[in-house]
Design a protein around this motif. Structure first.
Motif, PDB file in Angstrom:
ATOM      1  N   THR A  48      21.694 178.331  52.528  1.00  0.00           N
ATOM      2  CA  THR A  48      22.753 177.421  52.075  1.00  0.00           C
ATOM      3  C   THR A  48      23.754 177.168  53.188  1.00  0.00           C
ATOM      4  O   THR A  48      24.119 176.017  53.472  1.00  0.00           O
ATOM      5  CB  THR A  48      23.494 178.009  50.856  1.00  0.00           C
ATOM      6  OG1 THR A  48      22.566 178.246  49.801  1.00  0.00           O
ATOM      7  CG2 THR A  48      24.572 177.062  50.363  1.00  0.00           C
ATOM      8  N   ALA A  77      25.783 166.465  51.490  1.00  0.00           N
ATOM      9  CA  ALA A  77      25.056 166.796  50.259  1.00  0.00           C
ATOM     10  C   ALA A  77      23.574 166.449  50.370  1.00  0.00           C
ATOM     11  O   ALA A  77      22.707 167.231  49.960  1.00  0.00           O
ATOM     12  CB  ALA A  77      25.686 166.065  49.078  1.00  0.00           C
ATOM     13  N   ILE A  78      23.268 165.288  50.936  1.00  0.00           N
ATOM     14  CA  ILE A  78      21.869 164.852  51.063  1.00  0.00           C
ATOM     15  C   ILE A  78      21.106 165.758  52.026  1.00  0.00           C
ATOM     16  O   ILE A  78      20.006 166.242  51.721  1.00  0.00           O
ATOM     17  CB  ILE A  78      21.789 163.384  51.527  1.00  0.00           C
ATOM     18  CG1 ILE A  78      22.392 162.461  50.458  1.00  0.00           C
ATOM     19  CG2 ILE A  78      20.341 162.984  51.806  1.00  0.00           C
ATOM     20  CD1 ILE A  78      22.591 161.031  50.919  1.00  0.00           C
ATOM     21  N   THR A 120      20.824 169.469  50.589  1.00  0.00           N
ATOM     22  CA  THR A 120      19.880 169.556  49.462  1.00  0.00           C
ATOM     23  C   THR A 120      18.445 169.400  49.943  1.00  0.00           C
ATOM     24  O   THR A 120      17.538 170.110  49.476  1.00  0.00           O
ATOM     25  CB  THR A 120      20.194 168.476  48.402  1.00  0.00           C
ATOM     26  OG1 THR A 120      21.560 168.572  48.011  1.00  0.00           O
ATOM     27  CG2 THR A 120      19.323 168.661  47.176  1.00  0.00           C
ATOM     28  N   GLY A 158      19.053 172.098  44.081  1.00  0.00           N
ATOM     29  CA  GLY A 158      19.853 171.231  43.226  1.00  0.00           C
ATOM     30  C   GLY A 158      20.952 171.979  42.504  1.00  0.00           C
ATOM     31  O   GLY A 158      22.117 171.565  42.504  1.00  0.00           O
ATOM     32  N   ILE A 160      23.534 173.718  45.352  1.00  0.00           N
ATOM     33  CA  ILE A 160      24.357 172.794  46.133  1.00  0.00           C
ATOM     34  C   ILE A 160      25.435 172.149  45.264  1.00  0.00           C
ATOM     35  O   ILE A 160      26.562 171.911  45.723  1.00  0.00           O
ATOM     36  CB  ILE A 160      23.478 171.714  46.796  1.00  0.00           C
ATOM     37  CG1 ILE A 160      22.579 172.345  47.870  1.00  0.00           C
ATOM     38  CG2 ILE A 160      24.328 170.614  47.422  1.00  0.00           C
ATOM     39  CD1 ILE A 160      23.310 172.922  49.055  1.00  0.00           C
ATOM     40  N   MET A 161      25.125 171.872  44.008  1.00  0.00           N
ATOM     41  CA  MET A 161      26.102 171.243  43.115  1.00  0.00           C
ATOM     42  C   MET A 161      27.371 172.070  42.956  1.00  0.00           C
ATOM     43  O   MET A 161      28.444 171.532  42.687  1.00  0.00           O
ATOM     44  CB  MET A 161      25.479 170.996  41.736  1.00  0.00           C
ATOM     45  CG  MET A 161      24.619 169.756  41.659  1.00  0.00           C
ATOM     46  SD  MET A 161      24.208 169.311  39.950  1.00  0.00           S
ATOM     47  CE  MET A 161      23.093 170.627  39.504  1.00  0.00           C
ATOM     48  N   THR A 214      27.223 164.770  42.123  1.00  0.00           N
ATOM     49  CA  THR A 214      26.162 165.406  41.330  1.00  0.00           C
ATOM     50  C   THR A 214      24.938 164.500  41.150  1.00  0.00           C
ATOM     51  O   THR A 214      23.800 164.958  41.323  1.00  0.00           O
ATOM     52  CB  THR A 214      26.704 165.850  39.966  1.00  0.00           C
ATOM     53  OG1 THR A 214      27.740 166.819  40.180  1.00  0.00           O
ATOM     54  CG2 THR A 214      25.613 166.462  39.110  1.00  0.00           C
ATOM     55  N   ILE A 263      22.878 164.573  44.367  1.00  0.00           N
ATOM     56  CA  ILE A 263      22.206 165.866  44.577  1.00  0.00           C
ATOM     57  C   ILE A 263      20.994 165.982  43.658  1.00  0.00           C
ATOM     58  O   ILE A 263      19.910 166.406  44.086  1.00  0.00           O
ATOM     59  CB  ILE A 263      23.204 167.025  44.351  1.00  0.00           C
ATOM     60  CG1 ILE A 263      24.300 167.001  45.425  1.00  0.00           C
ATOM     61  CG2 ILE A 263      22.476 168.374  44.368  1.00  0.00           C
ATOM     62  CD1 ILE A 263      25.483 167.893  45.134  1.00  0.00           C
TER      63      ILE A 263
END
Length: 400
Positions: free
Chosen positions: A320, A344-345, A348, A361, A364-365, A373, A376
């Motif tokens: 992460t 985010a892209i 993920t 998913g 990361i949210m 959201t 993601i």
């Protein structure tokens, strides 16, 4: 009365499991601070060397530890039960690994321990259920002695003996989730009461616009290529490790050497990274693209080195952290796009490639504003479909 006893006993045992998990994390924070709070690199290096001797001794004594959640689930599927007598040794070895700076997370051993202790809870409840009439005849102190003996007076699952009464089966389906929630509440309460730092850090606000959606597939391709290169390296590195069959002492020693090197060259990369995410919005927010890309790659290399040289632990938190670093590096290169939209892209996609789209998913949210959201979830779904199509192609090729 029997039902009341089972419910009360279940609540108590699930509370104990939650407390054990919380105490482990509290101890990990305390011992890590003890080793690394001196700001004296030479002293810290000496402590890591001492830690490697402790780890070597423990691994010689328990060579199959530390277990991960995958190990526990595999054992459960194979044997329909788990040997939970080594659960505290599992946590002890992991505590040593984490305290002395290995770049792995606590989640693998912690989840393994929770799975093992959940089987222990089920065995204890099953003992109370089947032996209830006998226990009622015993003096209270003897009954309590049996119920609270941690390693005796359990009853393993045997399919032929399992209750077939629909009402009992329904109660079990209701109570087990309730016990899980109770354990989580006990865990969260103890963590909060002891002021433990949260690993969830909100990375800021996003103002992404629908007009920017065209760059999503481009960023996903970049993330996929990065993930595929990582997997290729891991594969080659694992083959080299297996081929050379290094002795345990050498492996533990090589792990310690790299931990010491990281402590000198990039101390922020020590540990799992779960408490280092704030660097991305503070100390590292103005760092160069090259610096960020390098830190992300080094973190992934450090993780794999630790995993292969017996400083084993979880990989979710380190990946992460590394995926987020690479996401911020890409965002630096695309200043005209919303920064967190890009992060985010990329994060993920990389996590989906290296772990799984479902884990990516969900995880990361936790760090991004609600507005991101849908993005993601979309990336996770696309990665899931990509992996599924890729798996089918491999199956066709293999059997074709």
């Amino acid at each position: 009365m029997k039902r009341v006893a089972l419910v009360g006993y279940g609540f108590l045992l699930s509370t104990i499991i939650g407390v054990i998990a919380a105490v482990f994390l509290i101890l990990e924070g305390f011992t890590s601070e003890l080793v690394w709070s001196s700001n004296n690199r030479l002293l810290e290096s000496v402590l890591v060397i001492i830690g490697s001797f402790i780890l070597y001794y423990l691994l010689k004594r328990w060579p199959d530890l530390p277990k991960t959640s995958q190990d526990s689930m595999r054992e459960l599927k194979l044997n329909k039960t788990i040997d939970y007598h080594d659960v505290f040794f599992n946590l002890l070895i992991t505590l040593v690994i984490l305290s002395f700076g290995a770049g792995v997370g606590p989640e693998a051993a912690l989840l393994s321990a929770i799975i093992s202790l959940s089987i222990w809870q089920a065995d204890k409840l099953r003992y109370l259920y089947f032996q209830y009439d006998e226990l009622k005849k015993l003096p209270l102190h003897e009954t309590l002695k049996r119920l609270f003996n941690p390693f005796k007076f359990q009853q393993k699952y045997v399919g032929a003996n399992a209750p077939k009464i629909p009402s009992v089966i329904k109660q079990k389906r209701i109570l087990y989730p309730v016990f899980i929630v109770n354990g989580i509440l006990a865990f969260g309460l103890l963590i909060r009461q002891t002021d433990q730092p949260s690993f969830i850090i909100k990375l800021g606000q996003s103002n992404w616009q629908l007009v920017d959606i065209w760059i999503l597939p481009v960023l996903m391709v970049v993330g996929i290529i990065f993930g595929e290169l990582c997997k290729l390296f891991y594969k080659v590195f694992h083959m080299w490790i297996r081929k050379n069959n290094l002795p345990l002492a050498l492996k533990v020693g090589l792990g310690a050497i790299v931990i010491i090197l990281i402590s000198y060259l990039a101390p922020d990369l020590l540990f799992s990274g779960q408490h280092s995410l704030n660097l991305l919005i503070s100390g590292w927010s103005h760092k160069s693209v090259g610096f960020l890309i390098s830190m992300g790659i080094i973190k992934l290399l450090f993780l794999d080195w630790c995993l292969n040289f017996n400083w084993r632990g979880g990989h979710i938190f380190p990946i992460t952290f590394a995926a987020m670093i690479e996401g911020f590096a890409m965002a630096q290169m695309l200043p005209n796009f919303d920064r967190l939209f890009v992060v985010a892209i990329i994060a993920t996609t990389i996590m989906s490639e290296l772990i799984s789209p479902v884990v990516a998913g969900i995880f990361i949210m936790l760090f991004f504003p609600l507005k991101l959201t849908p993005i993601i979830i979309l990336v996770a779904i696309l990665m899931y479909l990509k992996n599924k199509i890729g798996f089918k192609k491999k199956s066709v090729t293999k059997h074709g």
